[in-house]
Scaffold this motif. Structure first.
Motif, short mmCIF file in Angstrom:
data_model
loop_
_atom_site.label_atom_id
_atom_site.label_comp_id
_atom_site.label_asym_id
_atom_site.label_seq_id
_atom_site.Cartn_x
_atom_site.Cartn_y
_atom_site.Cartn_z
N PRO A 198 0.82 -1.21 0.00
CA PRO A 198 0.00 0.00 0.00
C PRO A 198 0.85 1.26 0.00
CG PRO A 198 -0.79 -1.58 1.65
CD PRO A 198 0.52 -2.09 1.14
N ALA A 199 0.43 2.27 -0.73
CA ALA A 199 1.22 3.49 -0.87
C ALA A 199 1.29 4.29 0.42
CB ALA A 199 0.64 4.36 -1.99
N ASP A 200 0.30 4.11 1.33
CA ASP A 200 0.26 4.95 2.53
C ASP A 200 1.04 4.36 3.71
OD1 ASP A 200 -1.39 2.84 3.12
OD2 ASP A 200 -3.12 4.06 3.70
N THR A 201 1.82 3.31 3.47
CA THR A 201 2.59 2.73 4.56
C THR A 201 3.97 3.34 4.68
OG1 THR A 201 3.29 0.94 3.07
CG2 THR A 201 1.42 0.49 4.52
N GLY A 202 4.37 4.15 3.73
CA GLY A 202 5.67 4.81 3.79
C GLY A 202 6.78 3.94 3.25
N GLY A 203 7.97 4.52 3.21
CA GLY A 203 9.11 3.84 2.61
C GLY A 203 9.22 4.23 1.16
N TRP A 204 9.33 3.25 0.27
CA TRP A 204 9.40 3.55 -1.16
C TRP A 204 8.10 4.19 -1.65
CZ3 TRP A 204 13.83 3.85 -3.33
CH2 TRP A 204 14.87 2.94 -3.06
N VAL A 205 8.23 5.19 -2.50
CA VAL A 205 7.11 5.80 -3.21
C VAL A 205 7.27 5.47 -4.69
CG1 VAL A 205 6.02 7.97 -3.90
CG2 VAL A 205 6.88 7.69 -1.56
N ARG A 206 6.29 4.79 -5.27
CA ARG A 206 6.36 4.47 -6.69
C ARG A 206 5.91 5.69 -7.49
NH1 ARG A 206 4.11 0.01 -4.35
NH2 ARG A 206 2.02 0.44 -5.15
N GLY A 246 5.78 7.88 -11.38
CA GLY A 246 5.41 7.56 -12.75
C GLY A 246 6.53 6.97 -13.56
N ASP A 247 7.79 7.21 -13.13
CA ASP A 247 8.92 6.70 -13.91
C ASP A 247 9.97 6.02 -13.05
OD1 ASP A 247 9.69 9.00 -12.61
OD2 ASP A 247 10.88 9.79 -14.25
N GLY A 248 9.63 5.68 -11.79
CA GLY A 248 10.63 5.01 -10.96
C GLY A 248 10.26 5.00 -9.50
N LEU A 249 11.19 5.45 -8.65
CA LEU A 249 11.00 5.38 -7.20
C LEU A 249 11.53 6.64 -6.53
CD1 LEU A 249 12.23 1.73 -6.45
CD2 LEU A 249 9.86 2.53 -6.34
N ALA A 250 10.97 6.93 -5.36
CA ALA A 250 11.52 7.91 -4.43
C ALA A 250 11.23 7.37 -3.03
CB ALA A 250 10.90 9.29 -4.64
N MET A 251 11.65 8.10 -2.00
CA MET A 251 11.44 7.65 -0.63
C MET A 251 10.64 8.67 0.17
SD MET A 251 14.94 6.01 0.87
CE MET A 251 15.88 4.77 -0.01
N ALA A 252 9.80 8.16 1.08
CA ALA A 252 9.11 8.98 2.07
C ALA A 252 9.05 8.15 3.36
CB ALA A 252 7.71 9.36 1.60
N ASN A 253 10.04 8.33 4.23
CA ASN A 253 10.25 7.44 5.37
C ASN A 253 9.69 7.96 6.69
OD1 ASN A 253 11.68 5.63 3.74
ND2 ASN A 253 13.60 6.72 4.07
N GLN A 254 9.15 9.17 6.72
CA GLN A 254 8.67 9.74 7.98
C GLN A 254 7.30 9.14 8.31
OE1 GLN A 254 7.36 14.07 8.65
NE2 GLN A 254 9.57 14.18 8.95
N ALA A 255 7.05 8.69 9.57
CA ALA A 255 7.96 8.83 10.69
C ALA A 255 8.73 7.55 10.97
CB ALA A 255 7.13 9.20 11.94
N ASP A 256 8.18 6.41 10.62
CA ASP A 256 8.78 5.15 11.06
C ASP A 256 8.87 4.14 9.92
OD1 ASP A 256 6.06 4.64 10.77
OD2 ASP A 256 6.05 3.11 12.33
N ALA A 257 9.22 4.60 8.72
CA ALA A 257 9.17 3.71 7.56
C ALA A 257 10.52 3.47 6.90
CB ALA A 257 8.17 4.23 6.52
N ASP A 286 6.66 12.50 -9.64
CA ASP A 286 5.41 12.26 -10.35
C ASP A 286 4.63 11.20 -9.58
OD1 ASP A 286 3.40 12.09 -12.20
OD2 ASP A 286 4.53 10.85 -13.62
N ALA A 287 4.06 11.65 -8.46
CA ALA A 287 3.34 10.75 -7.57
C ALA A 287 2.34 11.57 -6.76
CB ALA A 287 4.30 10.02 -6.64
N GLU A 288 1.29 10.90 -6.28
CA GLU A 288 0.32 11.54 -5.40
C GLU A 288 0.53 11.01 -3.99
OE1 GLU A 288 -3.64 11.10 -6.83
OE2 GLU A 288 -3.21 11.99 -8.80
N THR A 289 1.19 11.81 -3.17
CA THR A 289 1.50 11.39 -1.80
C THR A 289 0.56 12.00 -0.77
OG1 THR A 289 3.06 13.20 -1.55
CG2 THR A 289 3.94 11.11 -2.37
#
Length: 496
Positions: free
Chosen positions: A143-151, A153-164, A288-291
């Motif tokens: 699931p996208a709302d669990t944090g960590g990797w963000v998928r 449109g063309d790859g990956l990014a990270m969103a690790n706050q607070a505990d991911a 290119d993601a909806e976070t």
């Protein structure tokens, strides 16, 4: 930054003969069943681990070219034991471990909750420097709302706050244990990889390229950032020759330029408020993601593409949100919270400078915004707890910790402090705070002590009311301000 061992491991003959002769498996069998540990954070009781201090991470990731497939990875952790340890815990979940070594010797390992429990072949003595190497996968699915990797449109990014962060790599996943980071990212050569810090190398072998980045300042795990995609890195210069690099989809290079070119001016404005920028570089990563949020990842803040393309957002609003995430580089990144209950120090300050910037550059009254926050404050406190004693987040939605009370509800504390001690003393507090605690961690008690020192009188009772009481205290200089009853207060979206 390479780690130099200043406290070598003791010779084997100094250890107990029984323990030296035992295999890792036999040692593990002799110990009680492992349990997930934690450092006692009141909001995240199982986050972080006792017994050691991480000095540096070296994280190697191989991107297979599809953002739904696990990434083969090797994480090396250089640490110093603070206790005698027969086993140690790392935070790690959502990946598969295939091998663990401690000082190049195979170690036994098992999972317990969201902990990876490691039993080295030999016990570890307090004061020893150790190297833990974990071979694992890093899985961006889920699931996208669990944090960590963000998928994206063309790859990956990270969103690790607070505990991911521990959904991406094994770590001591708590801001109280900051460390230096090296990232080695291997990806198909037609893609671009970017991470926190500065680039130190790029090597192409056949169809893949390995990109290496290192931080020059310690960083909390929740602030780690890796971007992989069809991106362009845009370079420009900030104050005092600071390297500024922005990362955008190559197709959006021209579209984003009107926003990207604002960053040097934002940096200059923040430096006038609180002093020199604390890191080696800064920039904006437009994903290119909806976070549903923007995120202050260290030296490279993460923004949704939609923030810059949605016509309903006025220009001044987008501008101030960019300043919000930049302000975090001082408040939250350079000076990190000792516990997650100190989150108000991050978000209250970022919201304060966001609002102050909007007032100075767009005529949006700070006093009007603070009066509105005061009116809603009792409701926010009822919903989320007082600013410095927030209610725990929902176990299934950890980002629910980021409630209005830690944003404008906490900026309101800074407004009250400025009203109480005056503008010049307040500016001194702010500058001293980021200078005294640079590259470290700090607590609410530290902030109260500094404010009292600068003011020349004990502000404990004054600030504790604003920080810990269920009801909002009277605002100095505004006896007419009223807070609506809790049931009548409205909430507000997370600003930044």
């Amino acid at each position: 930054m390479p780690l130099v061992r200043t406290n070598p491991r003791r010779p084997r003959w100094l250890r107990s003969a029984v323990l030296v002769a035992a295999s890792a498996g036999l040692v593990a069998a002799a110990l009680p069943a492992p349990a997930p540990l934690g450092i006692g954070d009141p909001l995240f009781p199982h986050l972080g681990n006792p017994g050691y201090d991480v000095l540096a991470y070296d994280i190697a990731l191989t991107y297979p070219g599809a953002n739904t497939e696990p990434l083969p990875a090797v994480t090396r952790i250089d640490a110093r034991a603070t206790d005698d340890l027969e086993r140690l815990n790392l935070d790690f979940t959502h990946g598969t471990v295939s091998a663990v070594t401690v000082d190049d010797q195979p170690a036994a390992y098992t999972s317990s909750g969201e902990d990876l429990v490691v039993t080295p072949a030999e016990p570890i003595d307090a004061g020893e420097q150790i190297e833990i190497t974990v071979t694992h996968t890093s899985d961006p699915s889920g699931p996208a709302d669990t944090g960590g990797w963000v998928r994206t449109g063309d790859g990956l990014a990270m969103a690790n706050q607070a505990d991911a962060a521990h959904r991406v790599f094994p770590s001591n996943d708590h801001p109280a244990d900051k460390a230096y980071f090296t990232f080695r990212i291997t990806a198909p050569s037609e893609l671009t990889a970017v991470a926190n810090g500065l680039p130190t190398g790029r090597v192409t072998r056949g169809a893949t390229t390995t990109w290496t980045y290192r931080t020059r300042h310690p960083m909390a795990t929740e602030l780690a950032q890796v971007s992989i995609g069809r991106s362009t890195v845009v370079h420009r210069t900030g104050p005092h020759g600071l390297p500024v690099r922005d990362v955008v989809r190559t197709a959006d290079r021209t579209l984003m330029e009107p926003w990207l070119r604002r960053t040097p001016g934002h940096l200059e404005w923040m430096e006038r408020q609180v002093g020199p920028y604390p890191f080696e570089t800064y920039g904006v990563l437009v994903a290119d993601a909806e976070t549903g949020f923007e995120l202050e990842t260290q030296t490279l803040s993460l923004f949704e593409r939609g923030l810059f393309t949605e016509p309903a957002y006025p220009e001044w609003y987008v501008d101030s949100i960019m300043v919000h995430e930049l302000a975090h580089q001082w408040f939250g990144n350079s000076v990190s919270p000792r516990t997650w209950s100190d989150l108000w120090l991050n978000e209250g300050h970022a919201s304060w400078y966001e609002a102050l910037y909007a007032e100075e550059t767009a005529g949006k009254s700070l006093e009007t915004r603070m009066k509105a926050a005061y009116a809603a404050s009792d409701g926010w406190r009822a919903d989320g707890g007082p600013p410095a004693a927030p209610k725990p987040p929902s176990p299934t939605h950890k980002i629910s910790l980021f409630r209005p009370v830690v944003y404008d509800g906490s900026a309101l504390i800074l407004y009250a402090l400025r009203q109480e001690i005056g503008t010049e003393a307040f500016r001194t507090v702010e500058r001293r705070w980021v200078a005294d605690h640079r590259d470290g961690t700090a607590t609410t008690a530290d902030f109260i002590a500094l404010a009292s020192e600068v003011a020349g009188r004990d502000l404990t009772a004054f600030l504790r009311g604003w920080l810990y009481e269920a009801k909002t205290p009277a605002m100095p200089g505004h006896p007419d301000w009223r807070s609506r009853p809790a049931g009548a207060a409205t909430t507000a979206p997370k600003p930044g």
